[in-house]
Design a protein around this motif. Structure first.
Motif, mmCIF file in Angstrom:
data_model
loop_
_atom_site.group_PDB
_atom_site.id
_atom_site.type_symbol
_atom_site.label_atom_id
_atom_site.label_comp_id
_atom_site.label_asym_id
_atom_site.label_seq_id
_atom_site.Cartn_x
_atom_site.Cartn_y
_atom_site.Cartn_z
ATOM 1 N N LEU A 154 1.758 10.983 54.723
ATOM 2 C CA LEU A 154 0.508 10.662 54.996
ATOM 3 C C LEU A 154 -0.213 11.663 55.782
ATOM 4 O O LEU A 154 -1.334 12.130 55.569
ATOM 5 N N TRP B 254 -1.537 0.027 59.602
ATOM 6 C CA TRP B 254 -3.083 0.158 59.184
ATOM 7 C C TRP B 254 -4.024 -0.851 59.178
ATOM 8 O O TRP B 254 -3.915 -1.439 58.074
ATOM 9 N N GLU C 206 -6.919 5.927 52.318
ATOM 10 C CA GLU C 206 -6.491 4.609 52.317
ATOM 11 C C GLU C 206 -6.019 3.916 51.256
ATOM 12 O O GLU C 206 -4.969 3.131 51.185
ATOM 13 N N ILE D 131 -2.452 5.300 51.425
ATOM 14 C CA ILE D 131 -1.558 4.261 52.674
ATOM 15 C C ILE D 131 -1.228 3.100 51.665
ATOM 16 O O ILE D 131 -0.002 2.507 51.859
ATOM 17 N N VAL E 80 5.384 1.514 56.484
ATOM 18 C CA VAL E 80 4.017 1.556 56.304
ATOM 19 C C VAL E 80 3.686 0.219 55.952
ATOM 20 O O VAL E 80 3.922 -0.436 55.103
#
Length: 509
Positions: free
Chosen positions: A260, A476, A275, A278, A288
């Motif tokens: 990433l 995240w 995003e 992700i 993640v």
């Protein structure tokens, strides 16, 4: 000794050769594993730059091994014996305690820049022990210290080359054997500086005064020091003085966090695209996580990383409320960030004492409880070799929509602290944590500003620095929510030295 070319990539091998040439000018043949006459007589500086995973730390560690095999003496900043004409010295430095501890955890004997700029002055009686441990004197006889205590000190020093740690194992505190600290005057030979993207111009000039041979290791994709217009000190180096590592070594481990980070180099990448990457990474790898809320329990030891100060302050108050922290006191286990030393000029020695023990601006500490005097705090300095310290403290808790912070307690002078449950990405640079929470709404806001730094979209630099702080797992966080903790704050997880070295910043009237 021969350079380990079989384990090096082509760009690492080229960097090794260039640095080996530089070191020969400083009197060390790292390929032959021998000290040679110092022939250069001129100051030399090189930079090794590369993104996360490009092998900078591996190269640095192998160079340190080669220098030690050649007979170079490692200088840690805690004690130096009598200077011998024929010796060569090396110091491995980082801008912060946390960055230095990351290197030490990988077997590299690193210390902070502050610990090299300021050197300790030992009590003459205990200096005899230090000289003996360093191999420069006979076993001493010290009143009040048994032979068994000296044996413990020697056993500790044989395992870990730390004089303060060895003396602590003998039952001594720092205030017993360190009388003060002074600004270094004598130069050293070779300096390696990790996380050099964090260096400001003043630090760089100070280091050049001390080290005629200086090698900087840095990541050009990180954020430049505040106030330097997006420029890092090595950006001004000529191509002949800058070596770039390209191959991403850790990609072989299929690390989704690094994947990433390197995806951010695509100039066409938009925030929404990133995003989505992700989300896809989180669906196939538990390292993640697309998190719907901030977890308070993680904030106690690894701060939430944000862009905006207003976000930072809101999250700190949410954290304190979740743990039921009183407005007029701190709970043991609350994280703090050192915001500098607030002492007048006449107390310069006390400032040096505190900074040398790790209480420099940006240092991360955990509050352990009140000290013996009003306004004093017992603290655990994250990443410091001797983490326990007692110091006069000024604790500031910033309030939403108010210019002045609330101060639950304060000494008249001493080390100043802000709360550390959330920090800006700028301040997080140089640190790493096992688990990192990144507050994505802030990065989305940064993307909407359209701002650039040195030709790169600001949100991409922020995202790169934030996600590469994660050693194992990246969270995240996509919503402005806080998950309540399942247990009370604790300090049981903090490792204490066998005999804590305490350095109290006494207040004068």
């Amino acid at each position: 000794m021969n350079a380990p070319s079989l384990t090096f990539s082509e760009d690492q091998a080229e960097a090794w050769d260039r640095i080996a040439d530089l070191l020969r000018g400083a009197g060390v043949d790292v390929d032959a594993g021998a000290l040679i006459p110092d022939v250069s007589g001129a100051a030399s500086v090189l930079a090794v730059v590369g993104k996360a995973g490009s092998g900078k730390t591996m190269l640095l560690a192998r160079l340190v091994d080669g220098l030690v095999e050649a007979g170079v003496e490692i200088v840690s900043g805690d004690y130096e014996g009598r200077r011998r004409r024929e010796r060569r010295t090396l110091a491995v430095l980082a801008p912060t305690n946390k960055a230095a501890s990351v290197l030490r955890n990988r077997g590299v004997p690193a210390t902070t820049i502050h610990r090299i700029l300021y050197t300790p002055v030992y009590d003459p009686e205990y200096e005899k022990i230090a000289e003996w441990l360093a191999g420069n004197g006979d076993r001493p006889e010290i009143e009040g210290l048994t032979e068994a205590a000296l044996d413990r000190a020697q056993a500790f020093y044989d395992a870990v080359k730390s004089v303060p740690g060895a003396l602590a194992s003998a039952g001594l505190r720092g205030s017993d054997f360190i009388r003060g600290w002074k600004r270094r005057e004598d130069p050293l030979d070779i300096g390696f500086v990790d996380e050099s993207s964090m260096l400001d111009d003043k630090q760089f000039e100070d280091l050049k005064e001390i080290f005629p041979t200086l090698v900087l290791f840095g990541d050009p994709a990180q954020l430049a020091p505040v106030g330097q217009s997006g420029e890092m000190v090595f950006d001004r180096f000529t191509p002949a003085r800058k070596l770039e590592l390209h191959r991403i070594h850790r990609q072989a481990e299929d690390n989704p966090i690094l994947d990433l980070a390197h995806a951010l180099a695509d100039p066409a990448l938009e925030f929404s695209d990133f995003e989505q990457m992700i989300r896809e990474a989180a669906a196939r790898d538990d390292r993640v996580v697309m998190a719907e809320r901030v977890e308070a329990e993680l904030m106690a030891r690894s701060p939430v990383l944000v862009w905006r100060n207003a976000t930072r302050i809101r999250l700190i108050h949410a954290f304190r409320a979740a743990y039921g922290a009183p407005a007029d006191a701190l709970l043991p286990g609350e994280p703090l960030i050192c915001d500098g030393i607030e002492l007048p000029l006449k107390h310069r020695k006390k400032r040096i004492d505190l900074e040398a023990r790790g209480l420099i601006k940006g240092a991360q500490v955990i509050y352990l409880g009140p000290g013996k005097k009003p306004g004093f705090s017992r603290l655990h300095v994250i990443g410091a070799e001797d983490p326990r310290v007692s110091a006069a403290s000024i604790v500031k808790i910033e309030m939403p929509d108010e210019e002045e912070p609330f101060i639950p307690f304060a000494a008249r002078m001493g080390a100043a602290f802000l709360h550390g449950a959330a920090v800006t990405i700028h301040k997080a640079q140089g640190s790493q944590w096992e688990n990192v929470q990144v507050f994505a709404p802030d990065l989305w806001a940064a993307s909407r500003t359209g701002r650039n730094e040195a030709g790169v979209a600001l949100w991409k630099r922020l995202a790169y620095v934030a996600i590469t702080r994660a050693e194992h797992r990246l969270f995240w966080v996509v919503r402005n929510r806080l998950g309540r903790p399942a247990a009370a704050l604790t300090v049981e997880d903090l490792k204490a030295p066998a005999a804590p070295l305490e350095l109290a910043a006494q207040e004068d009237g």
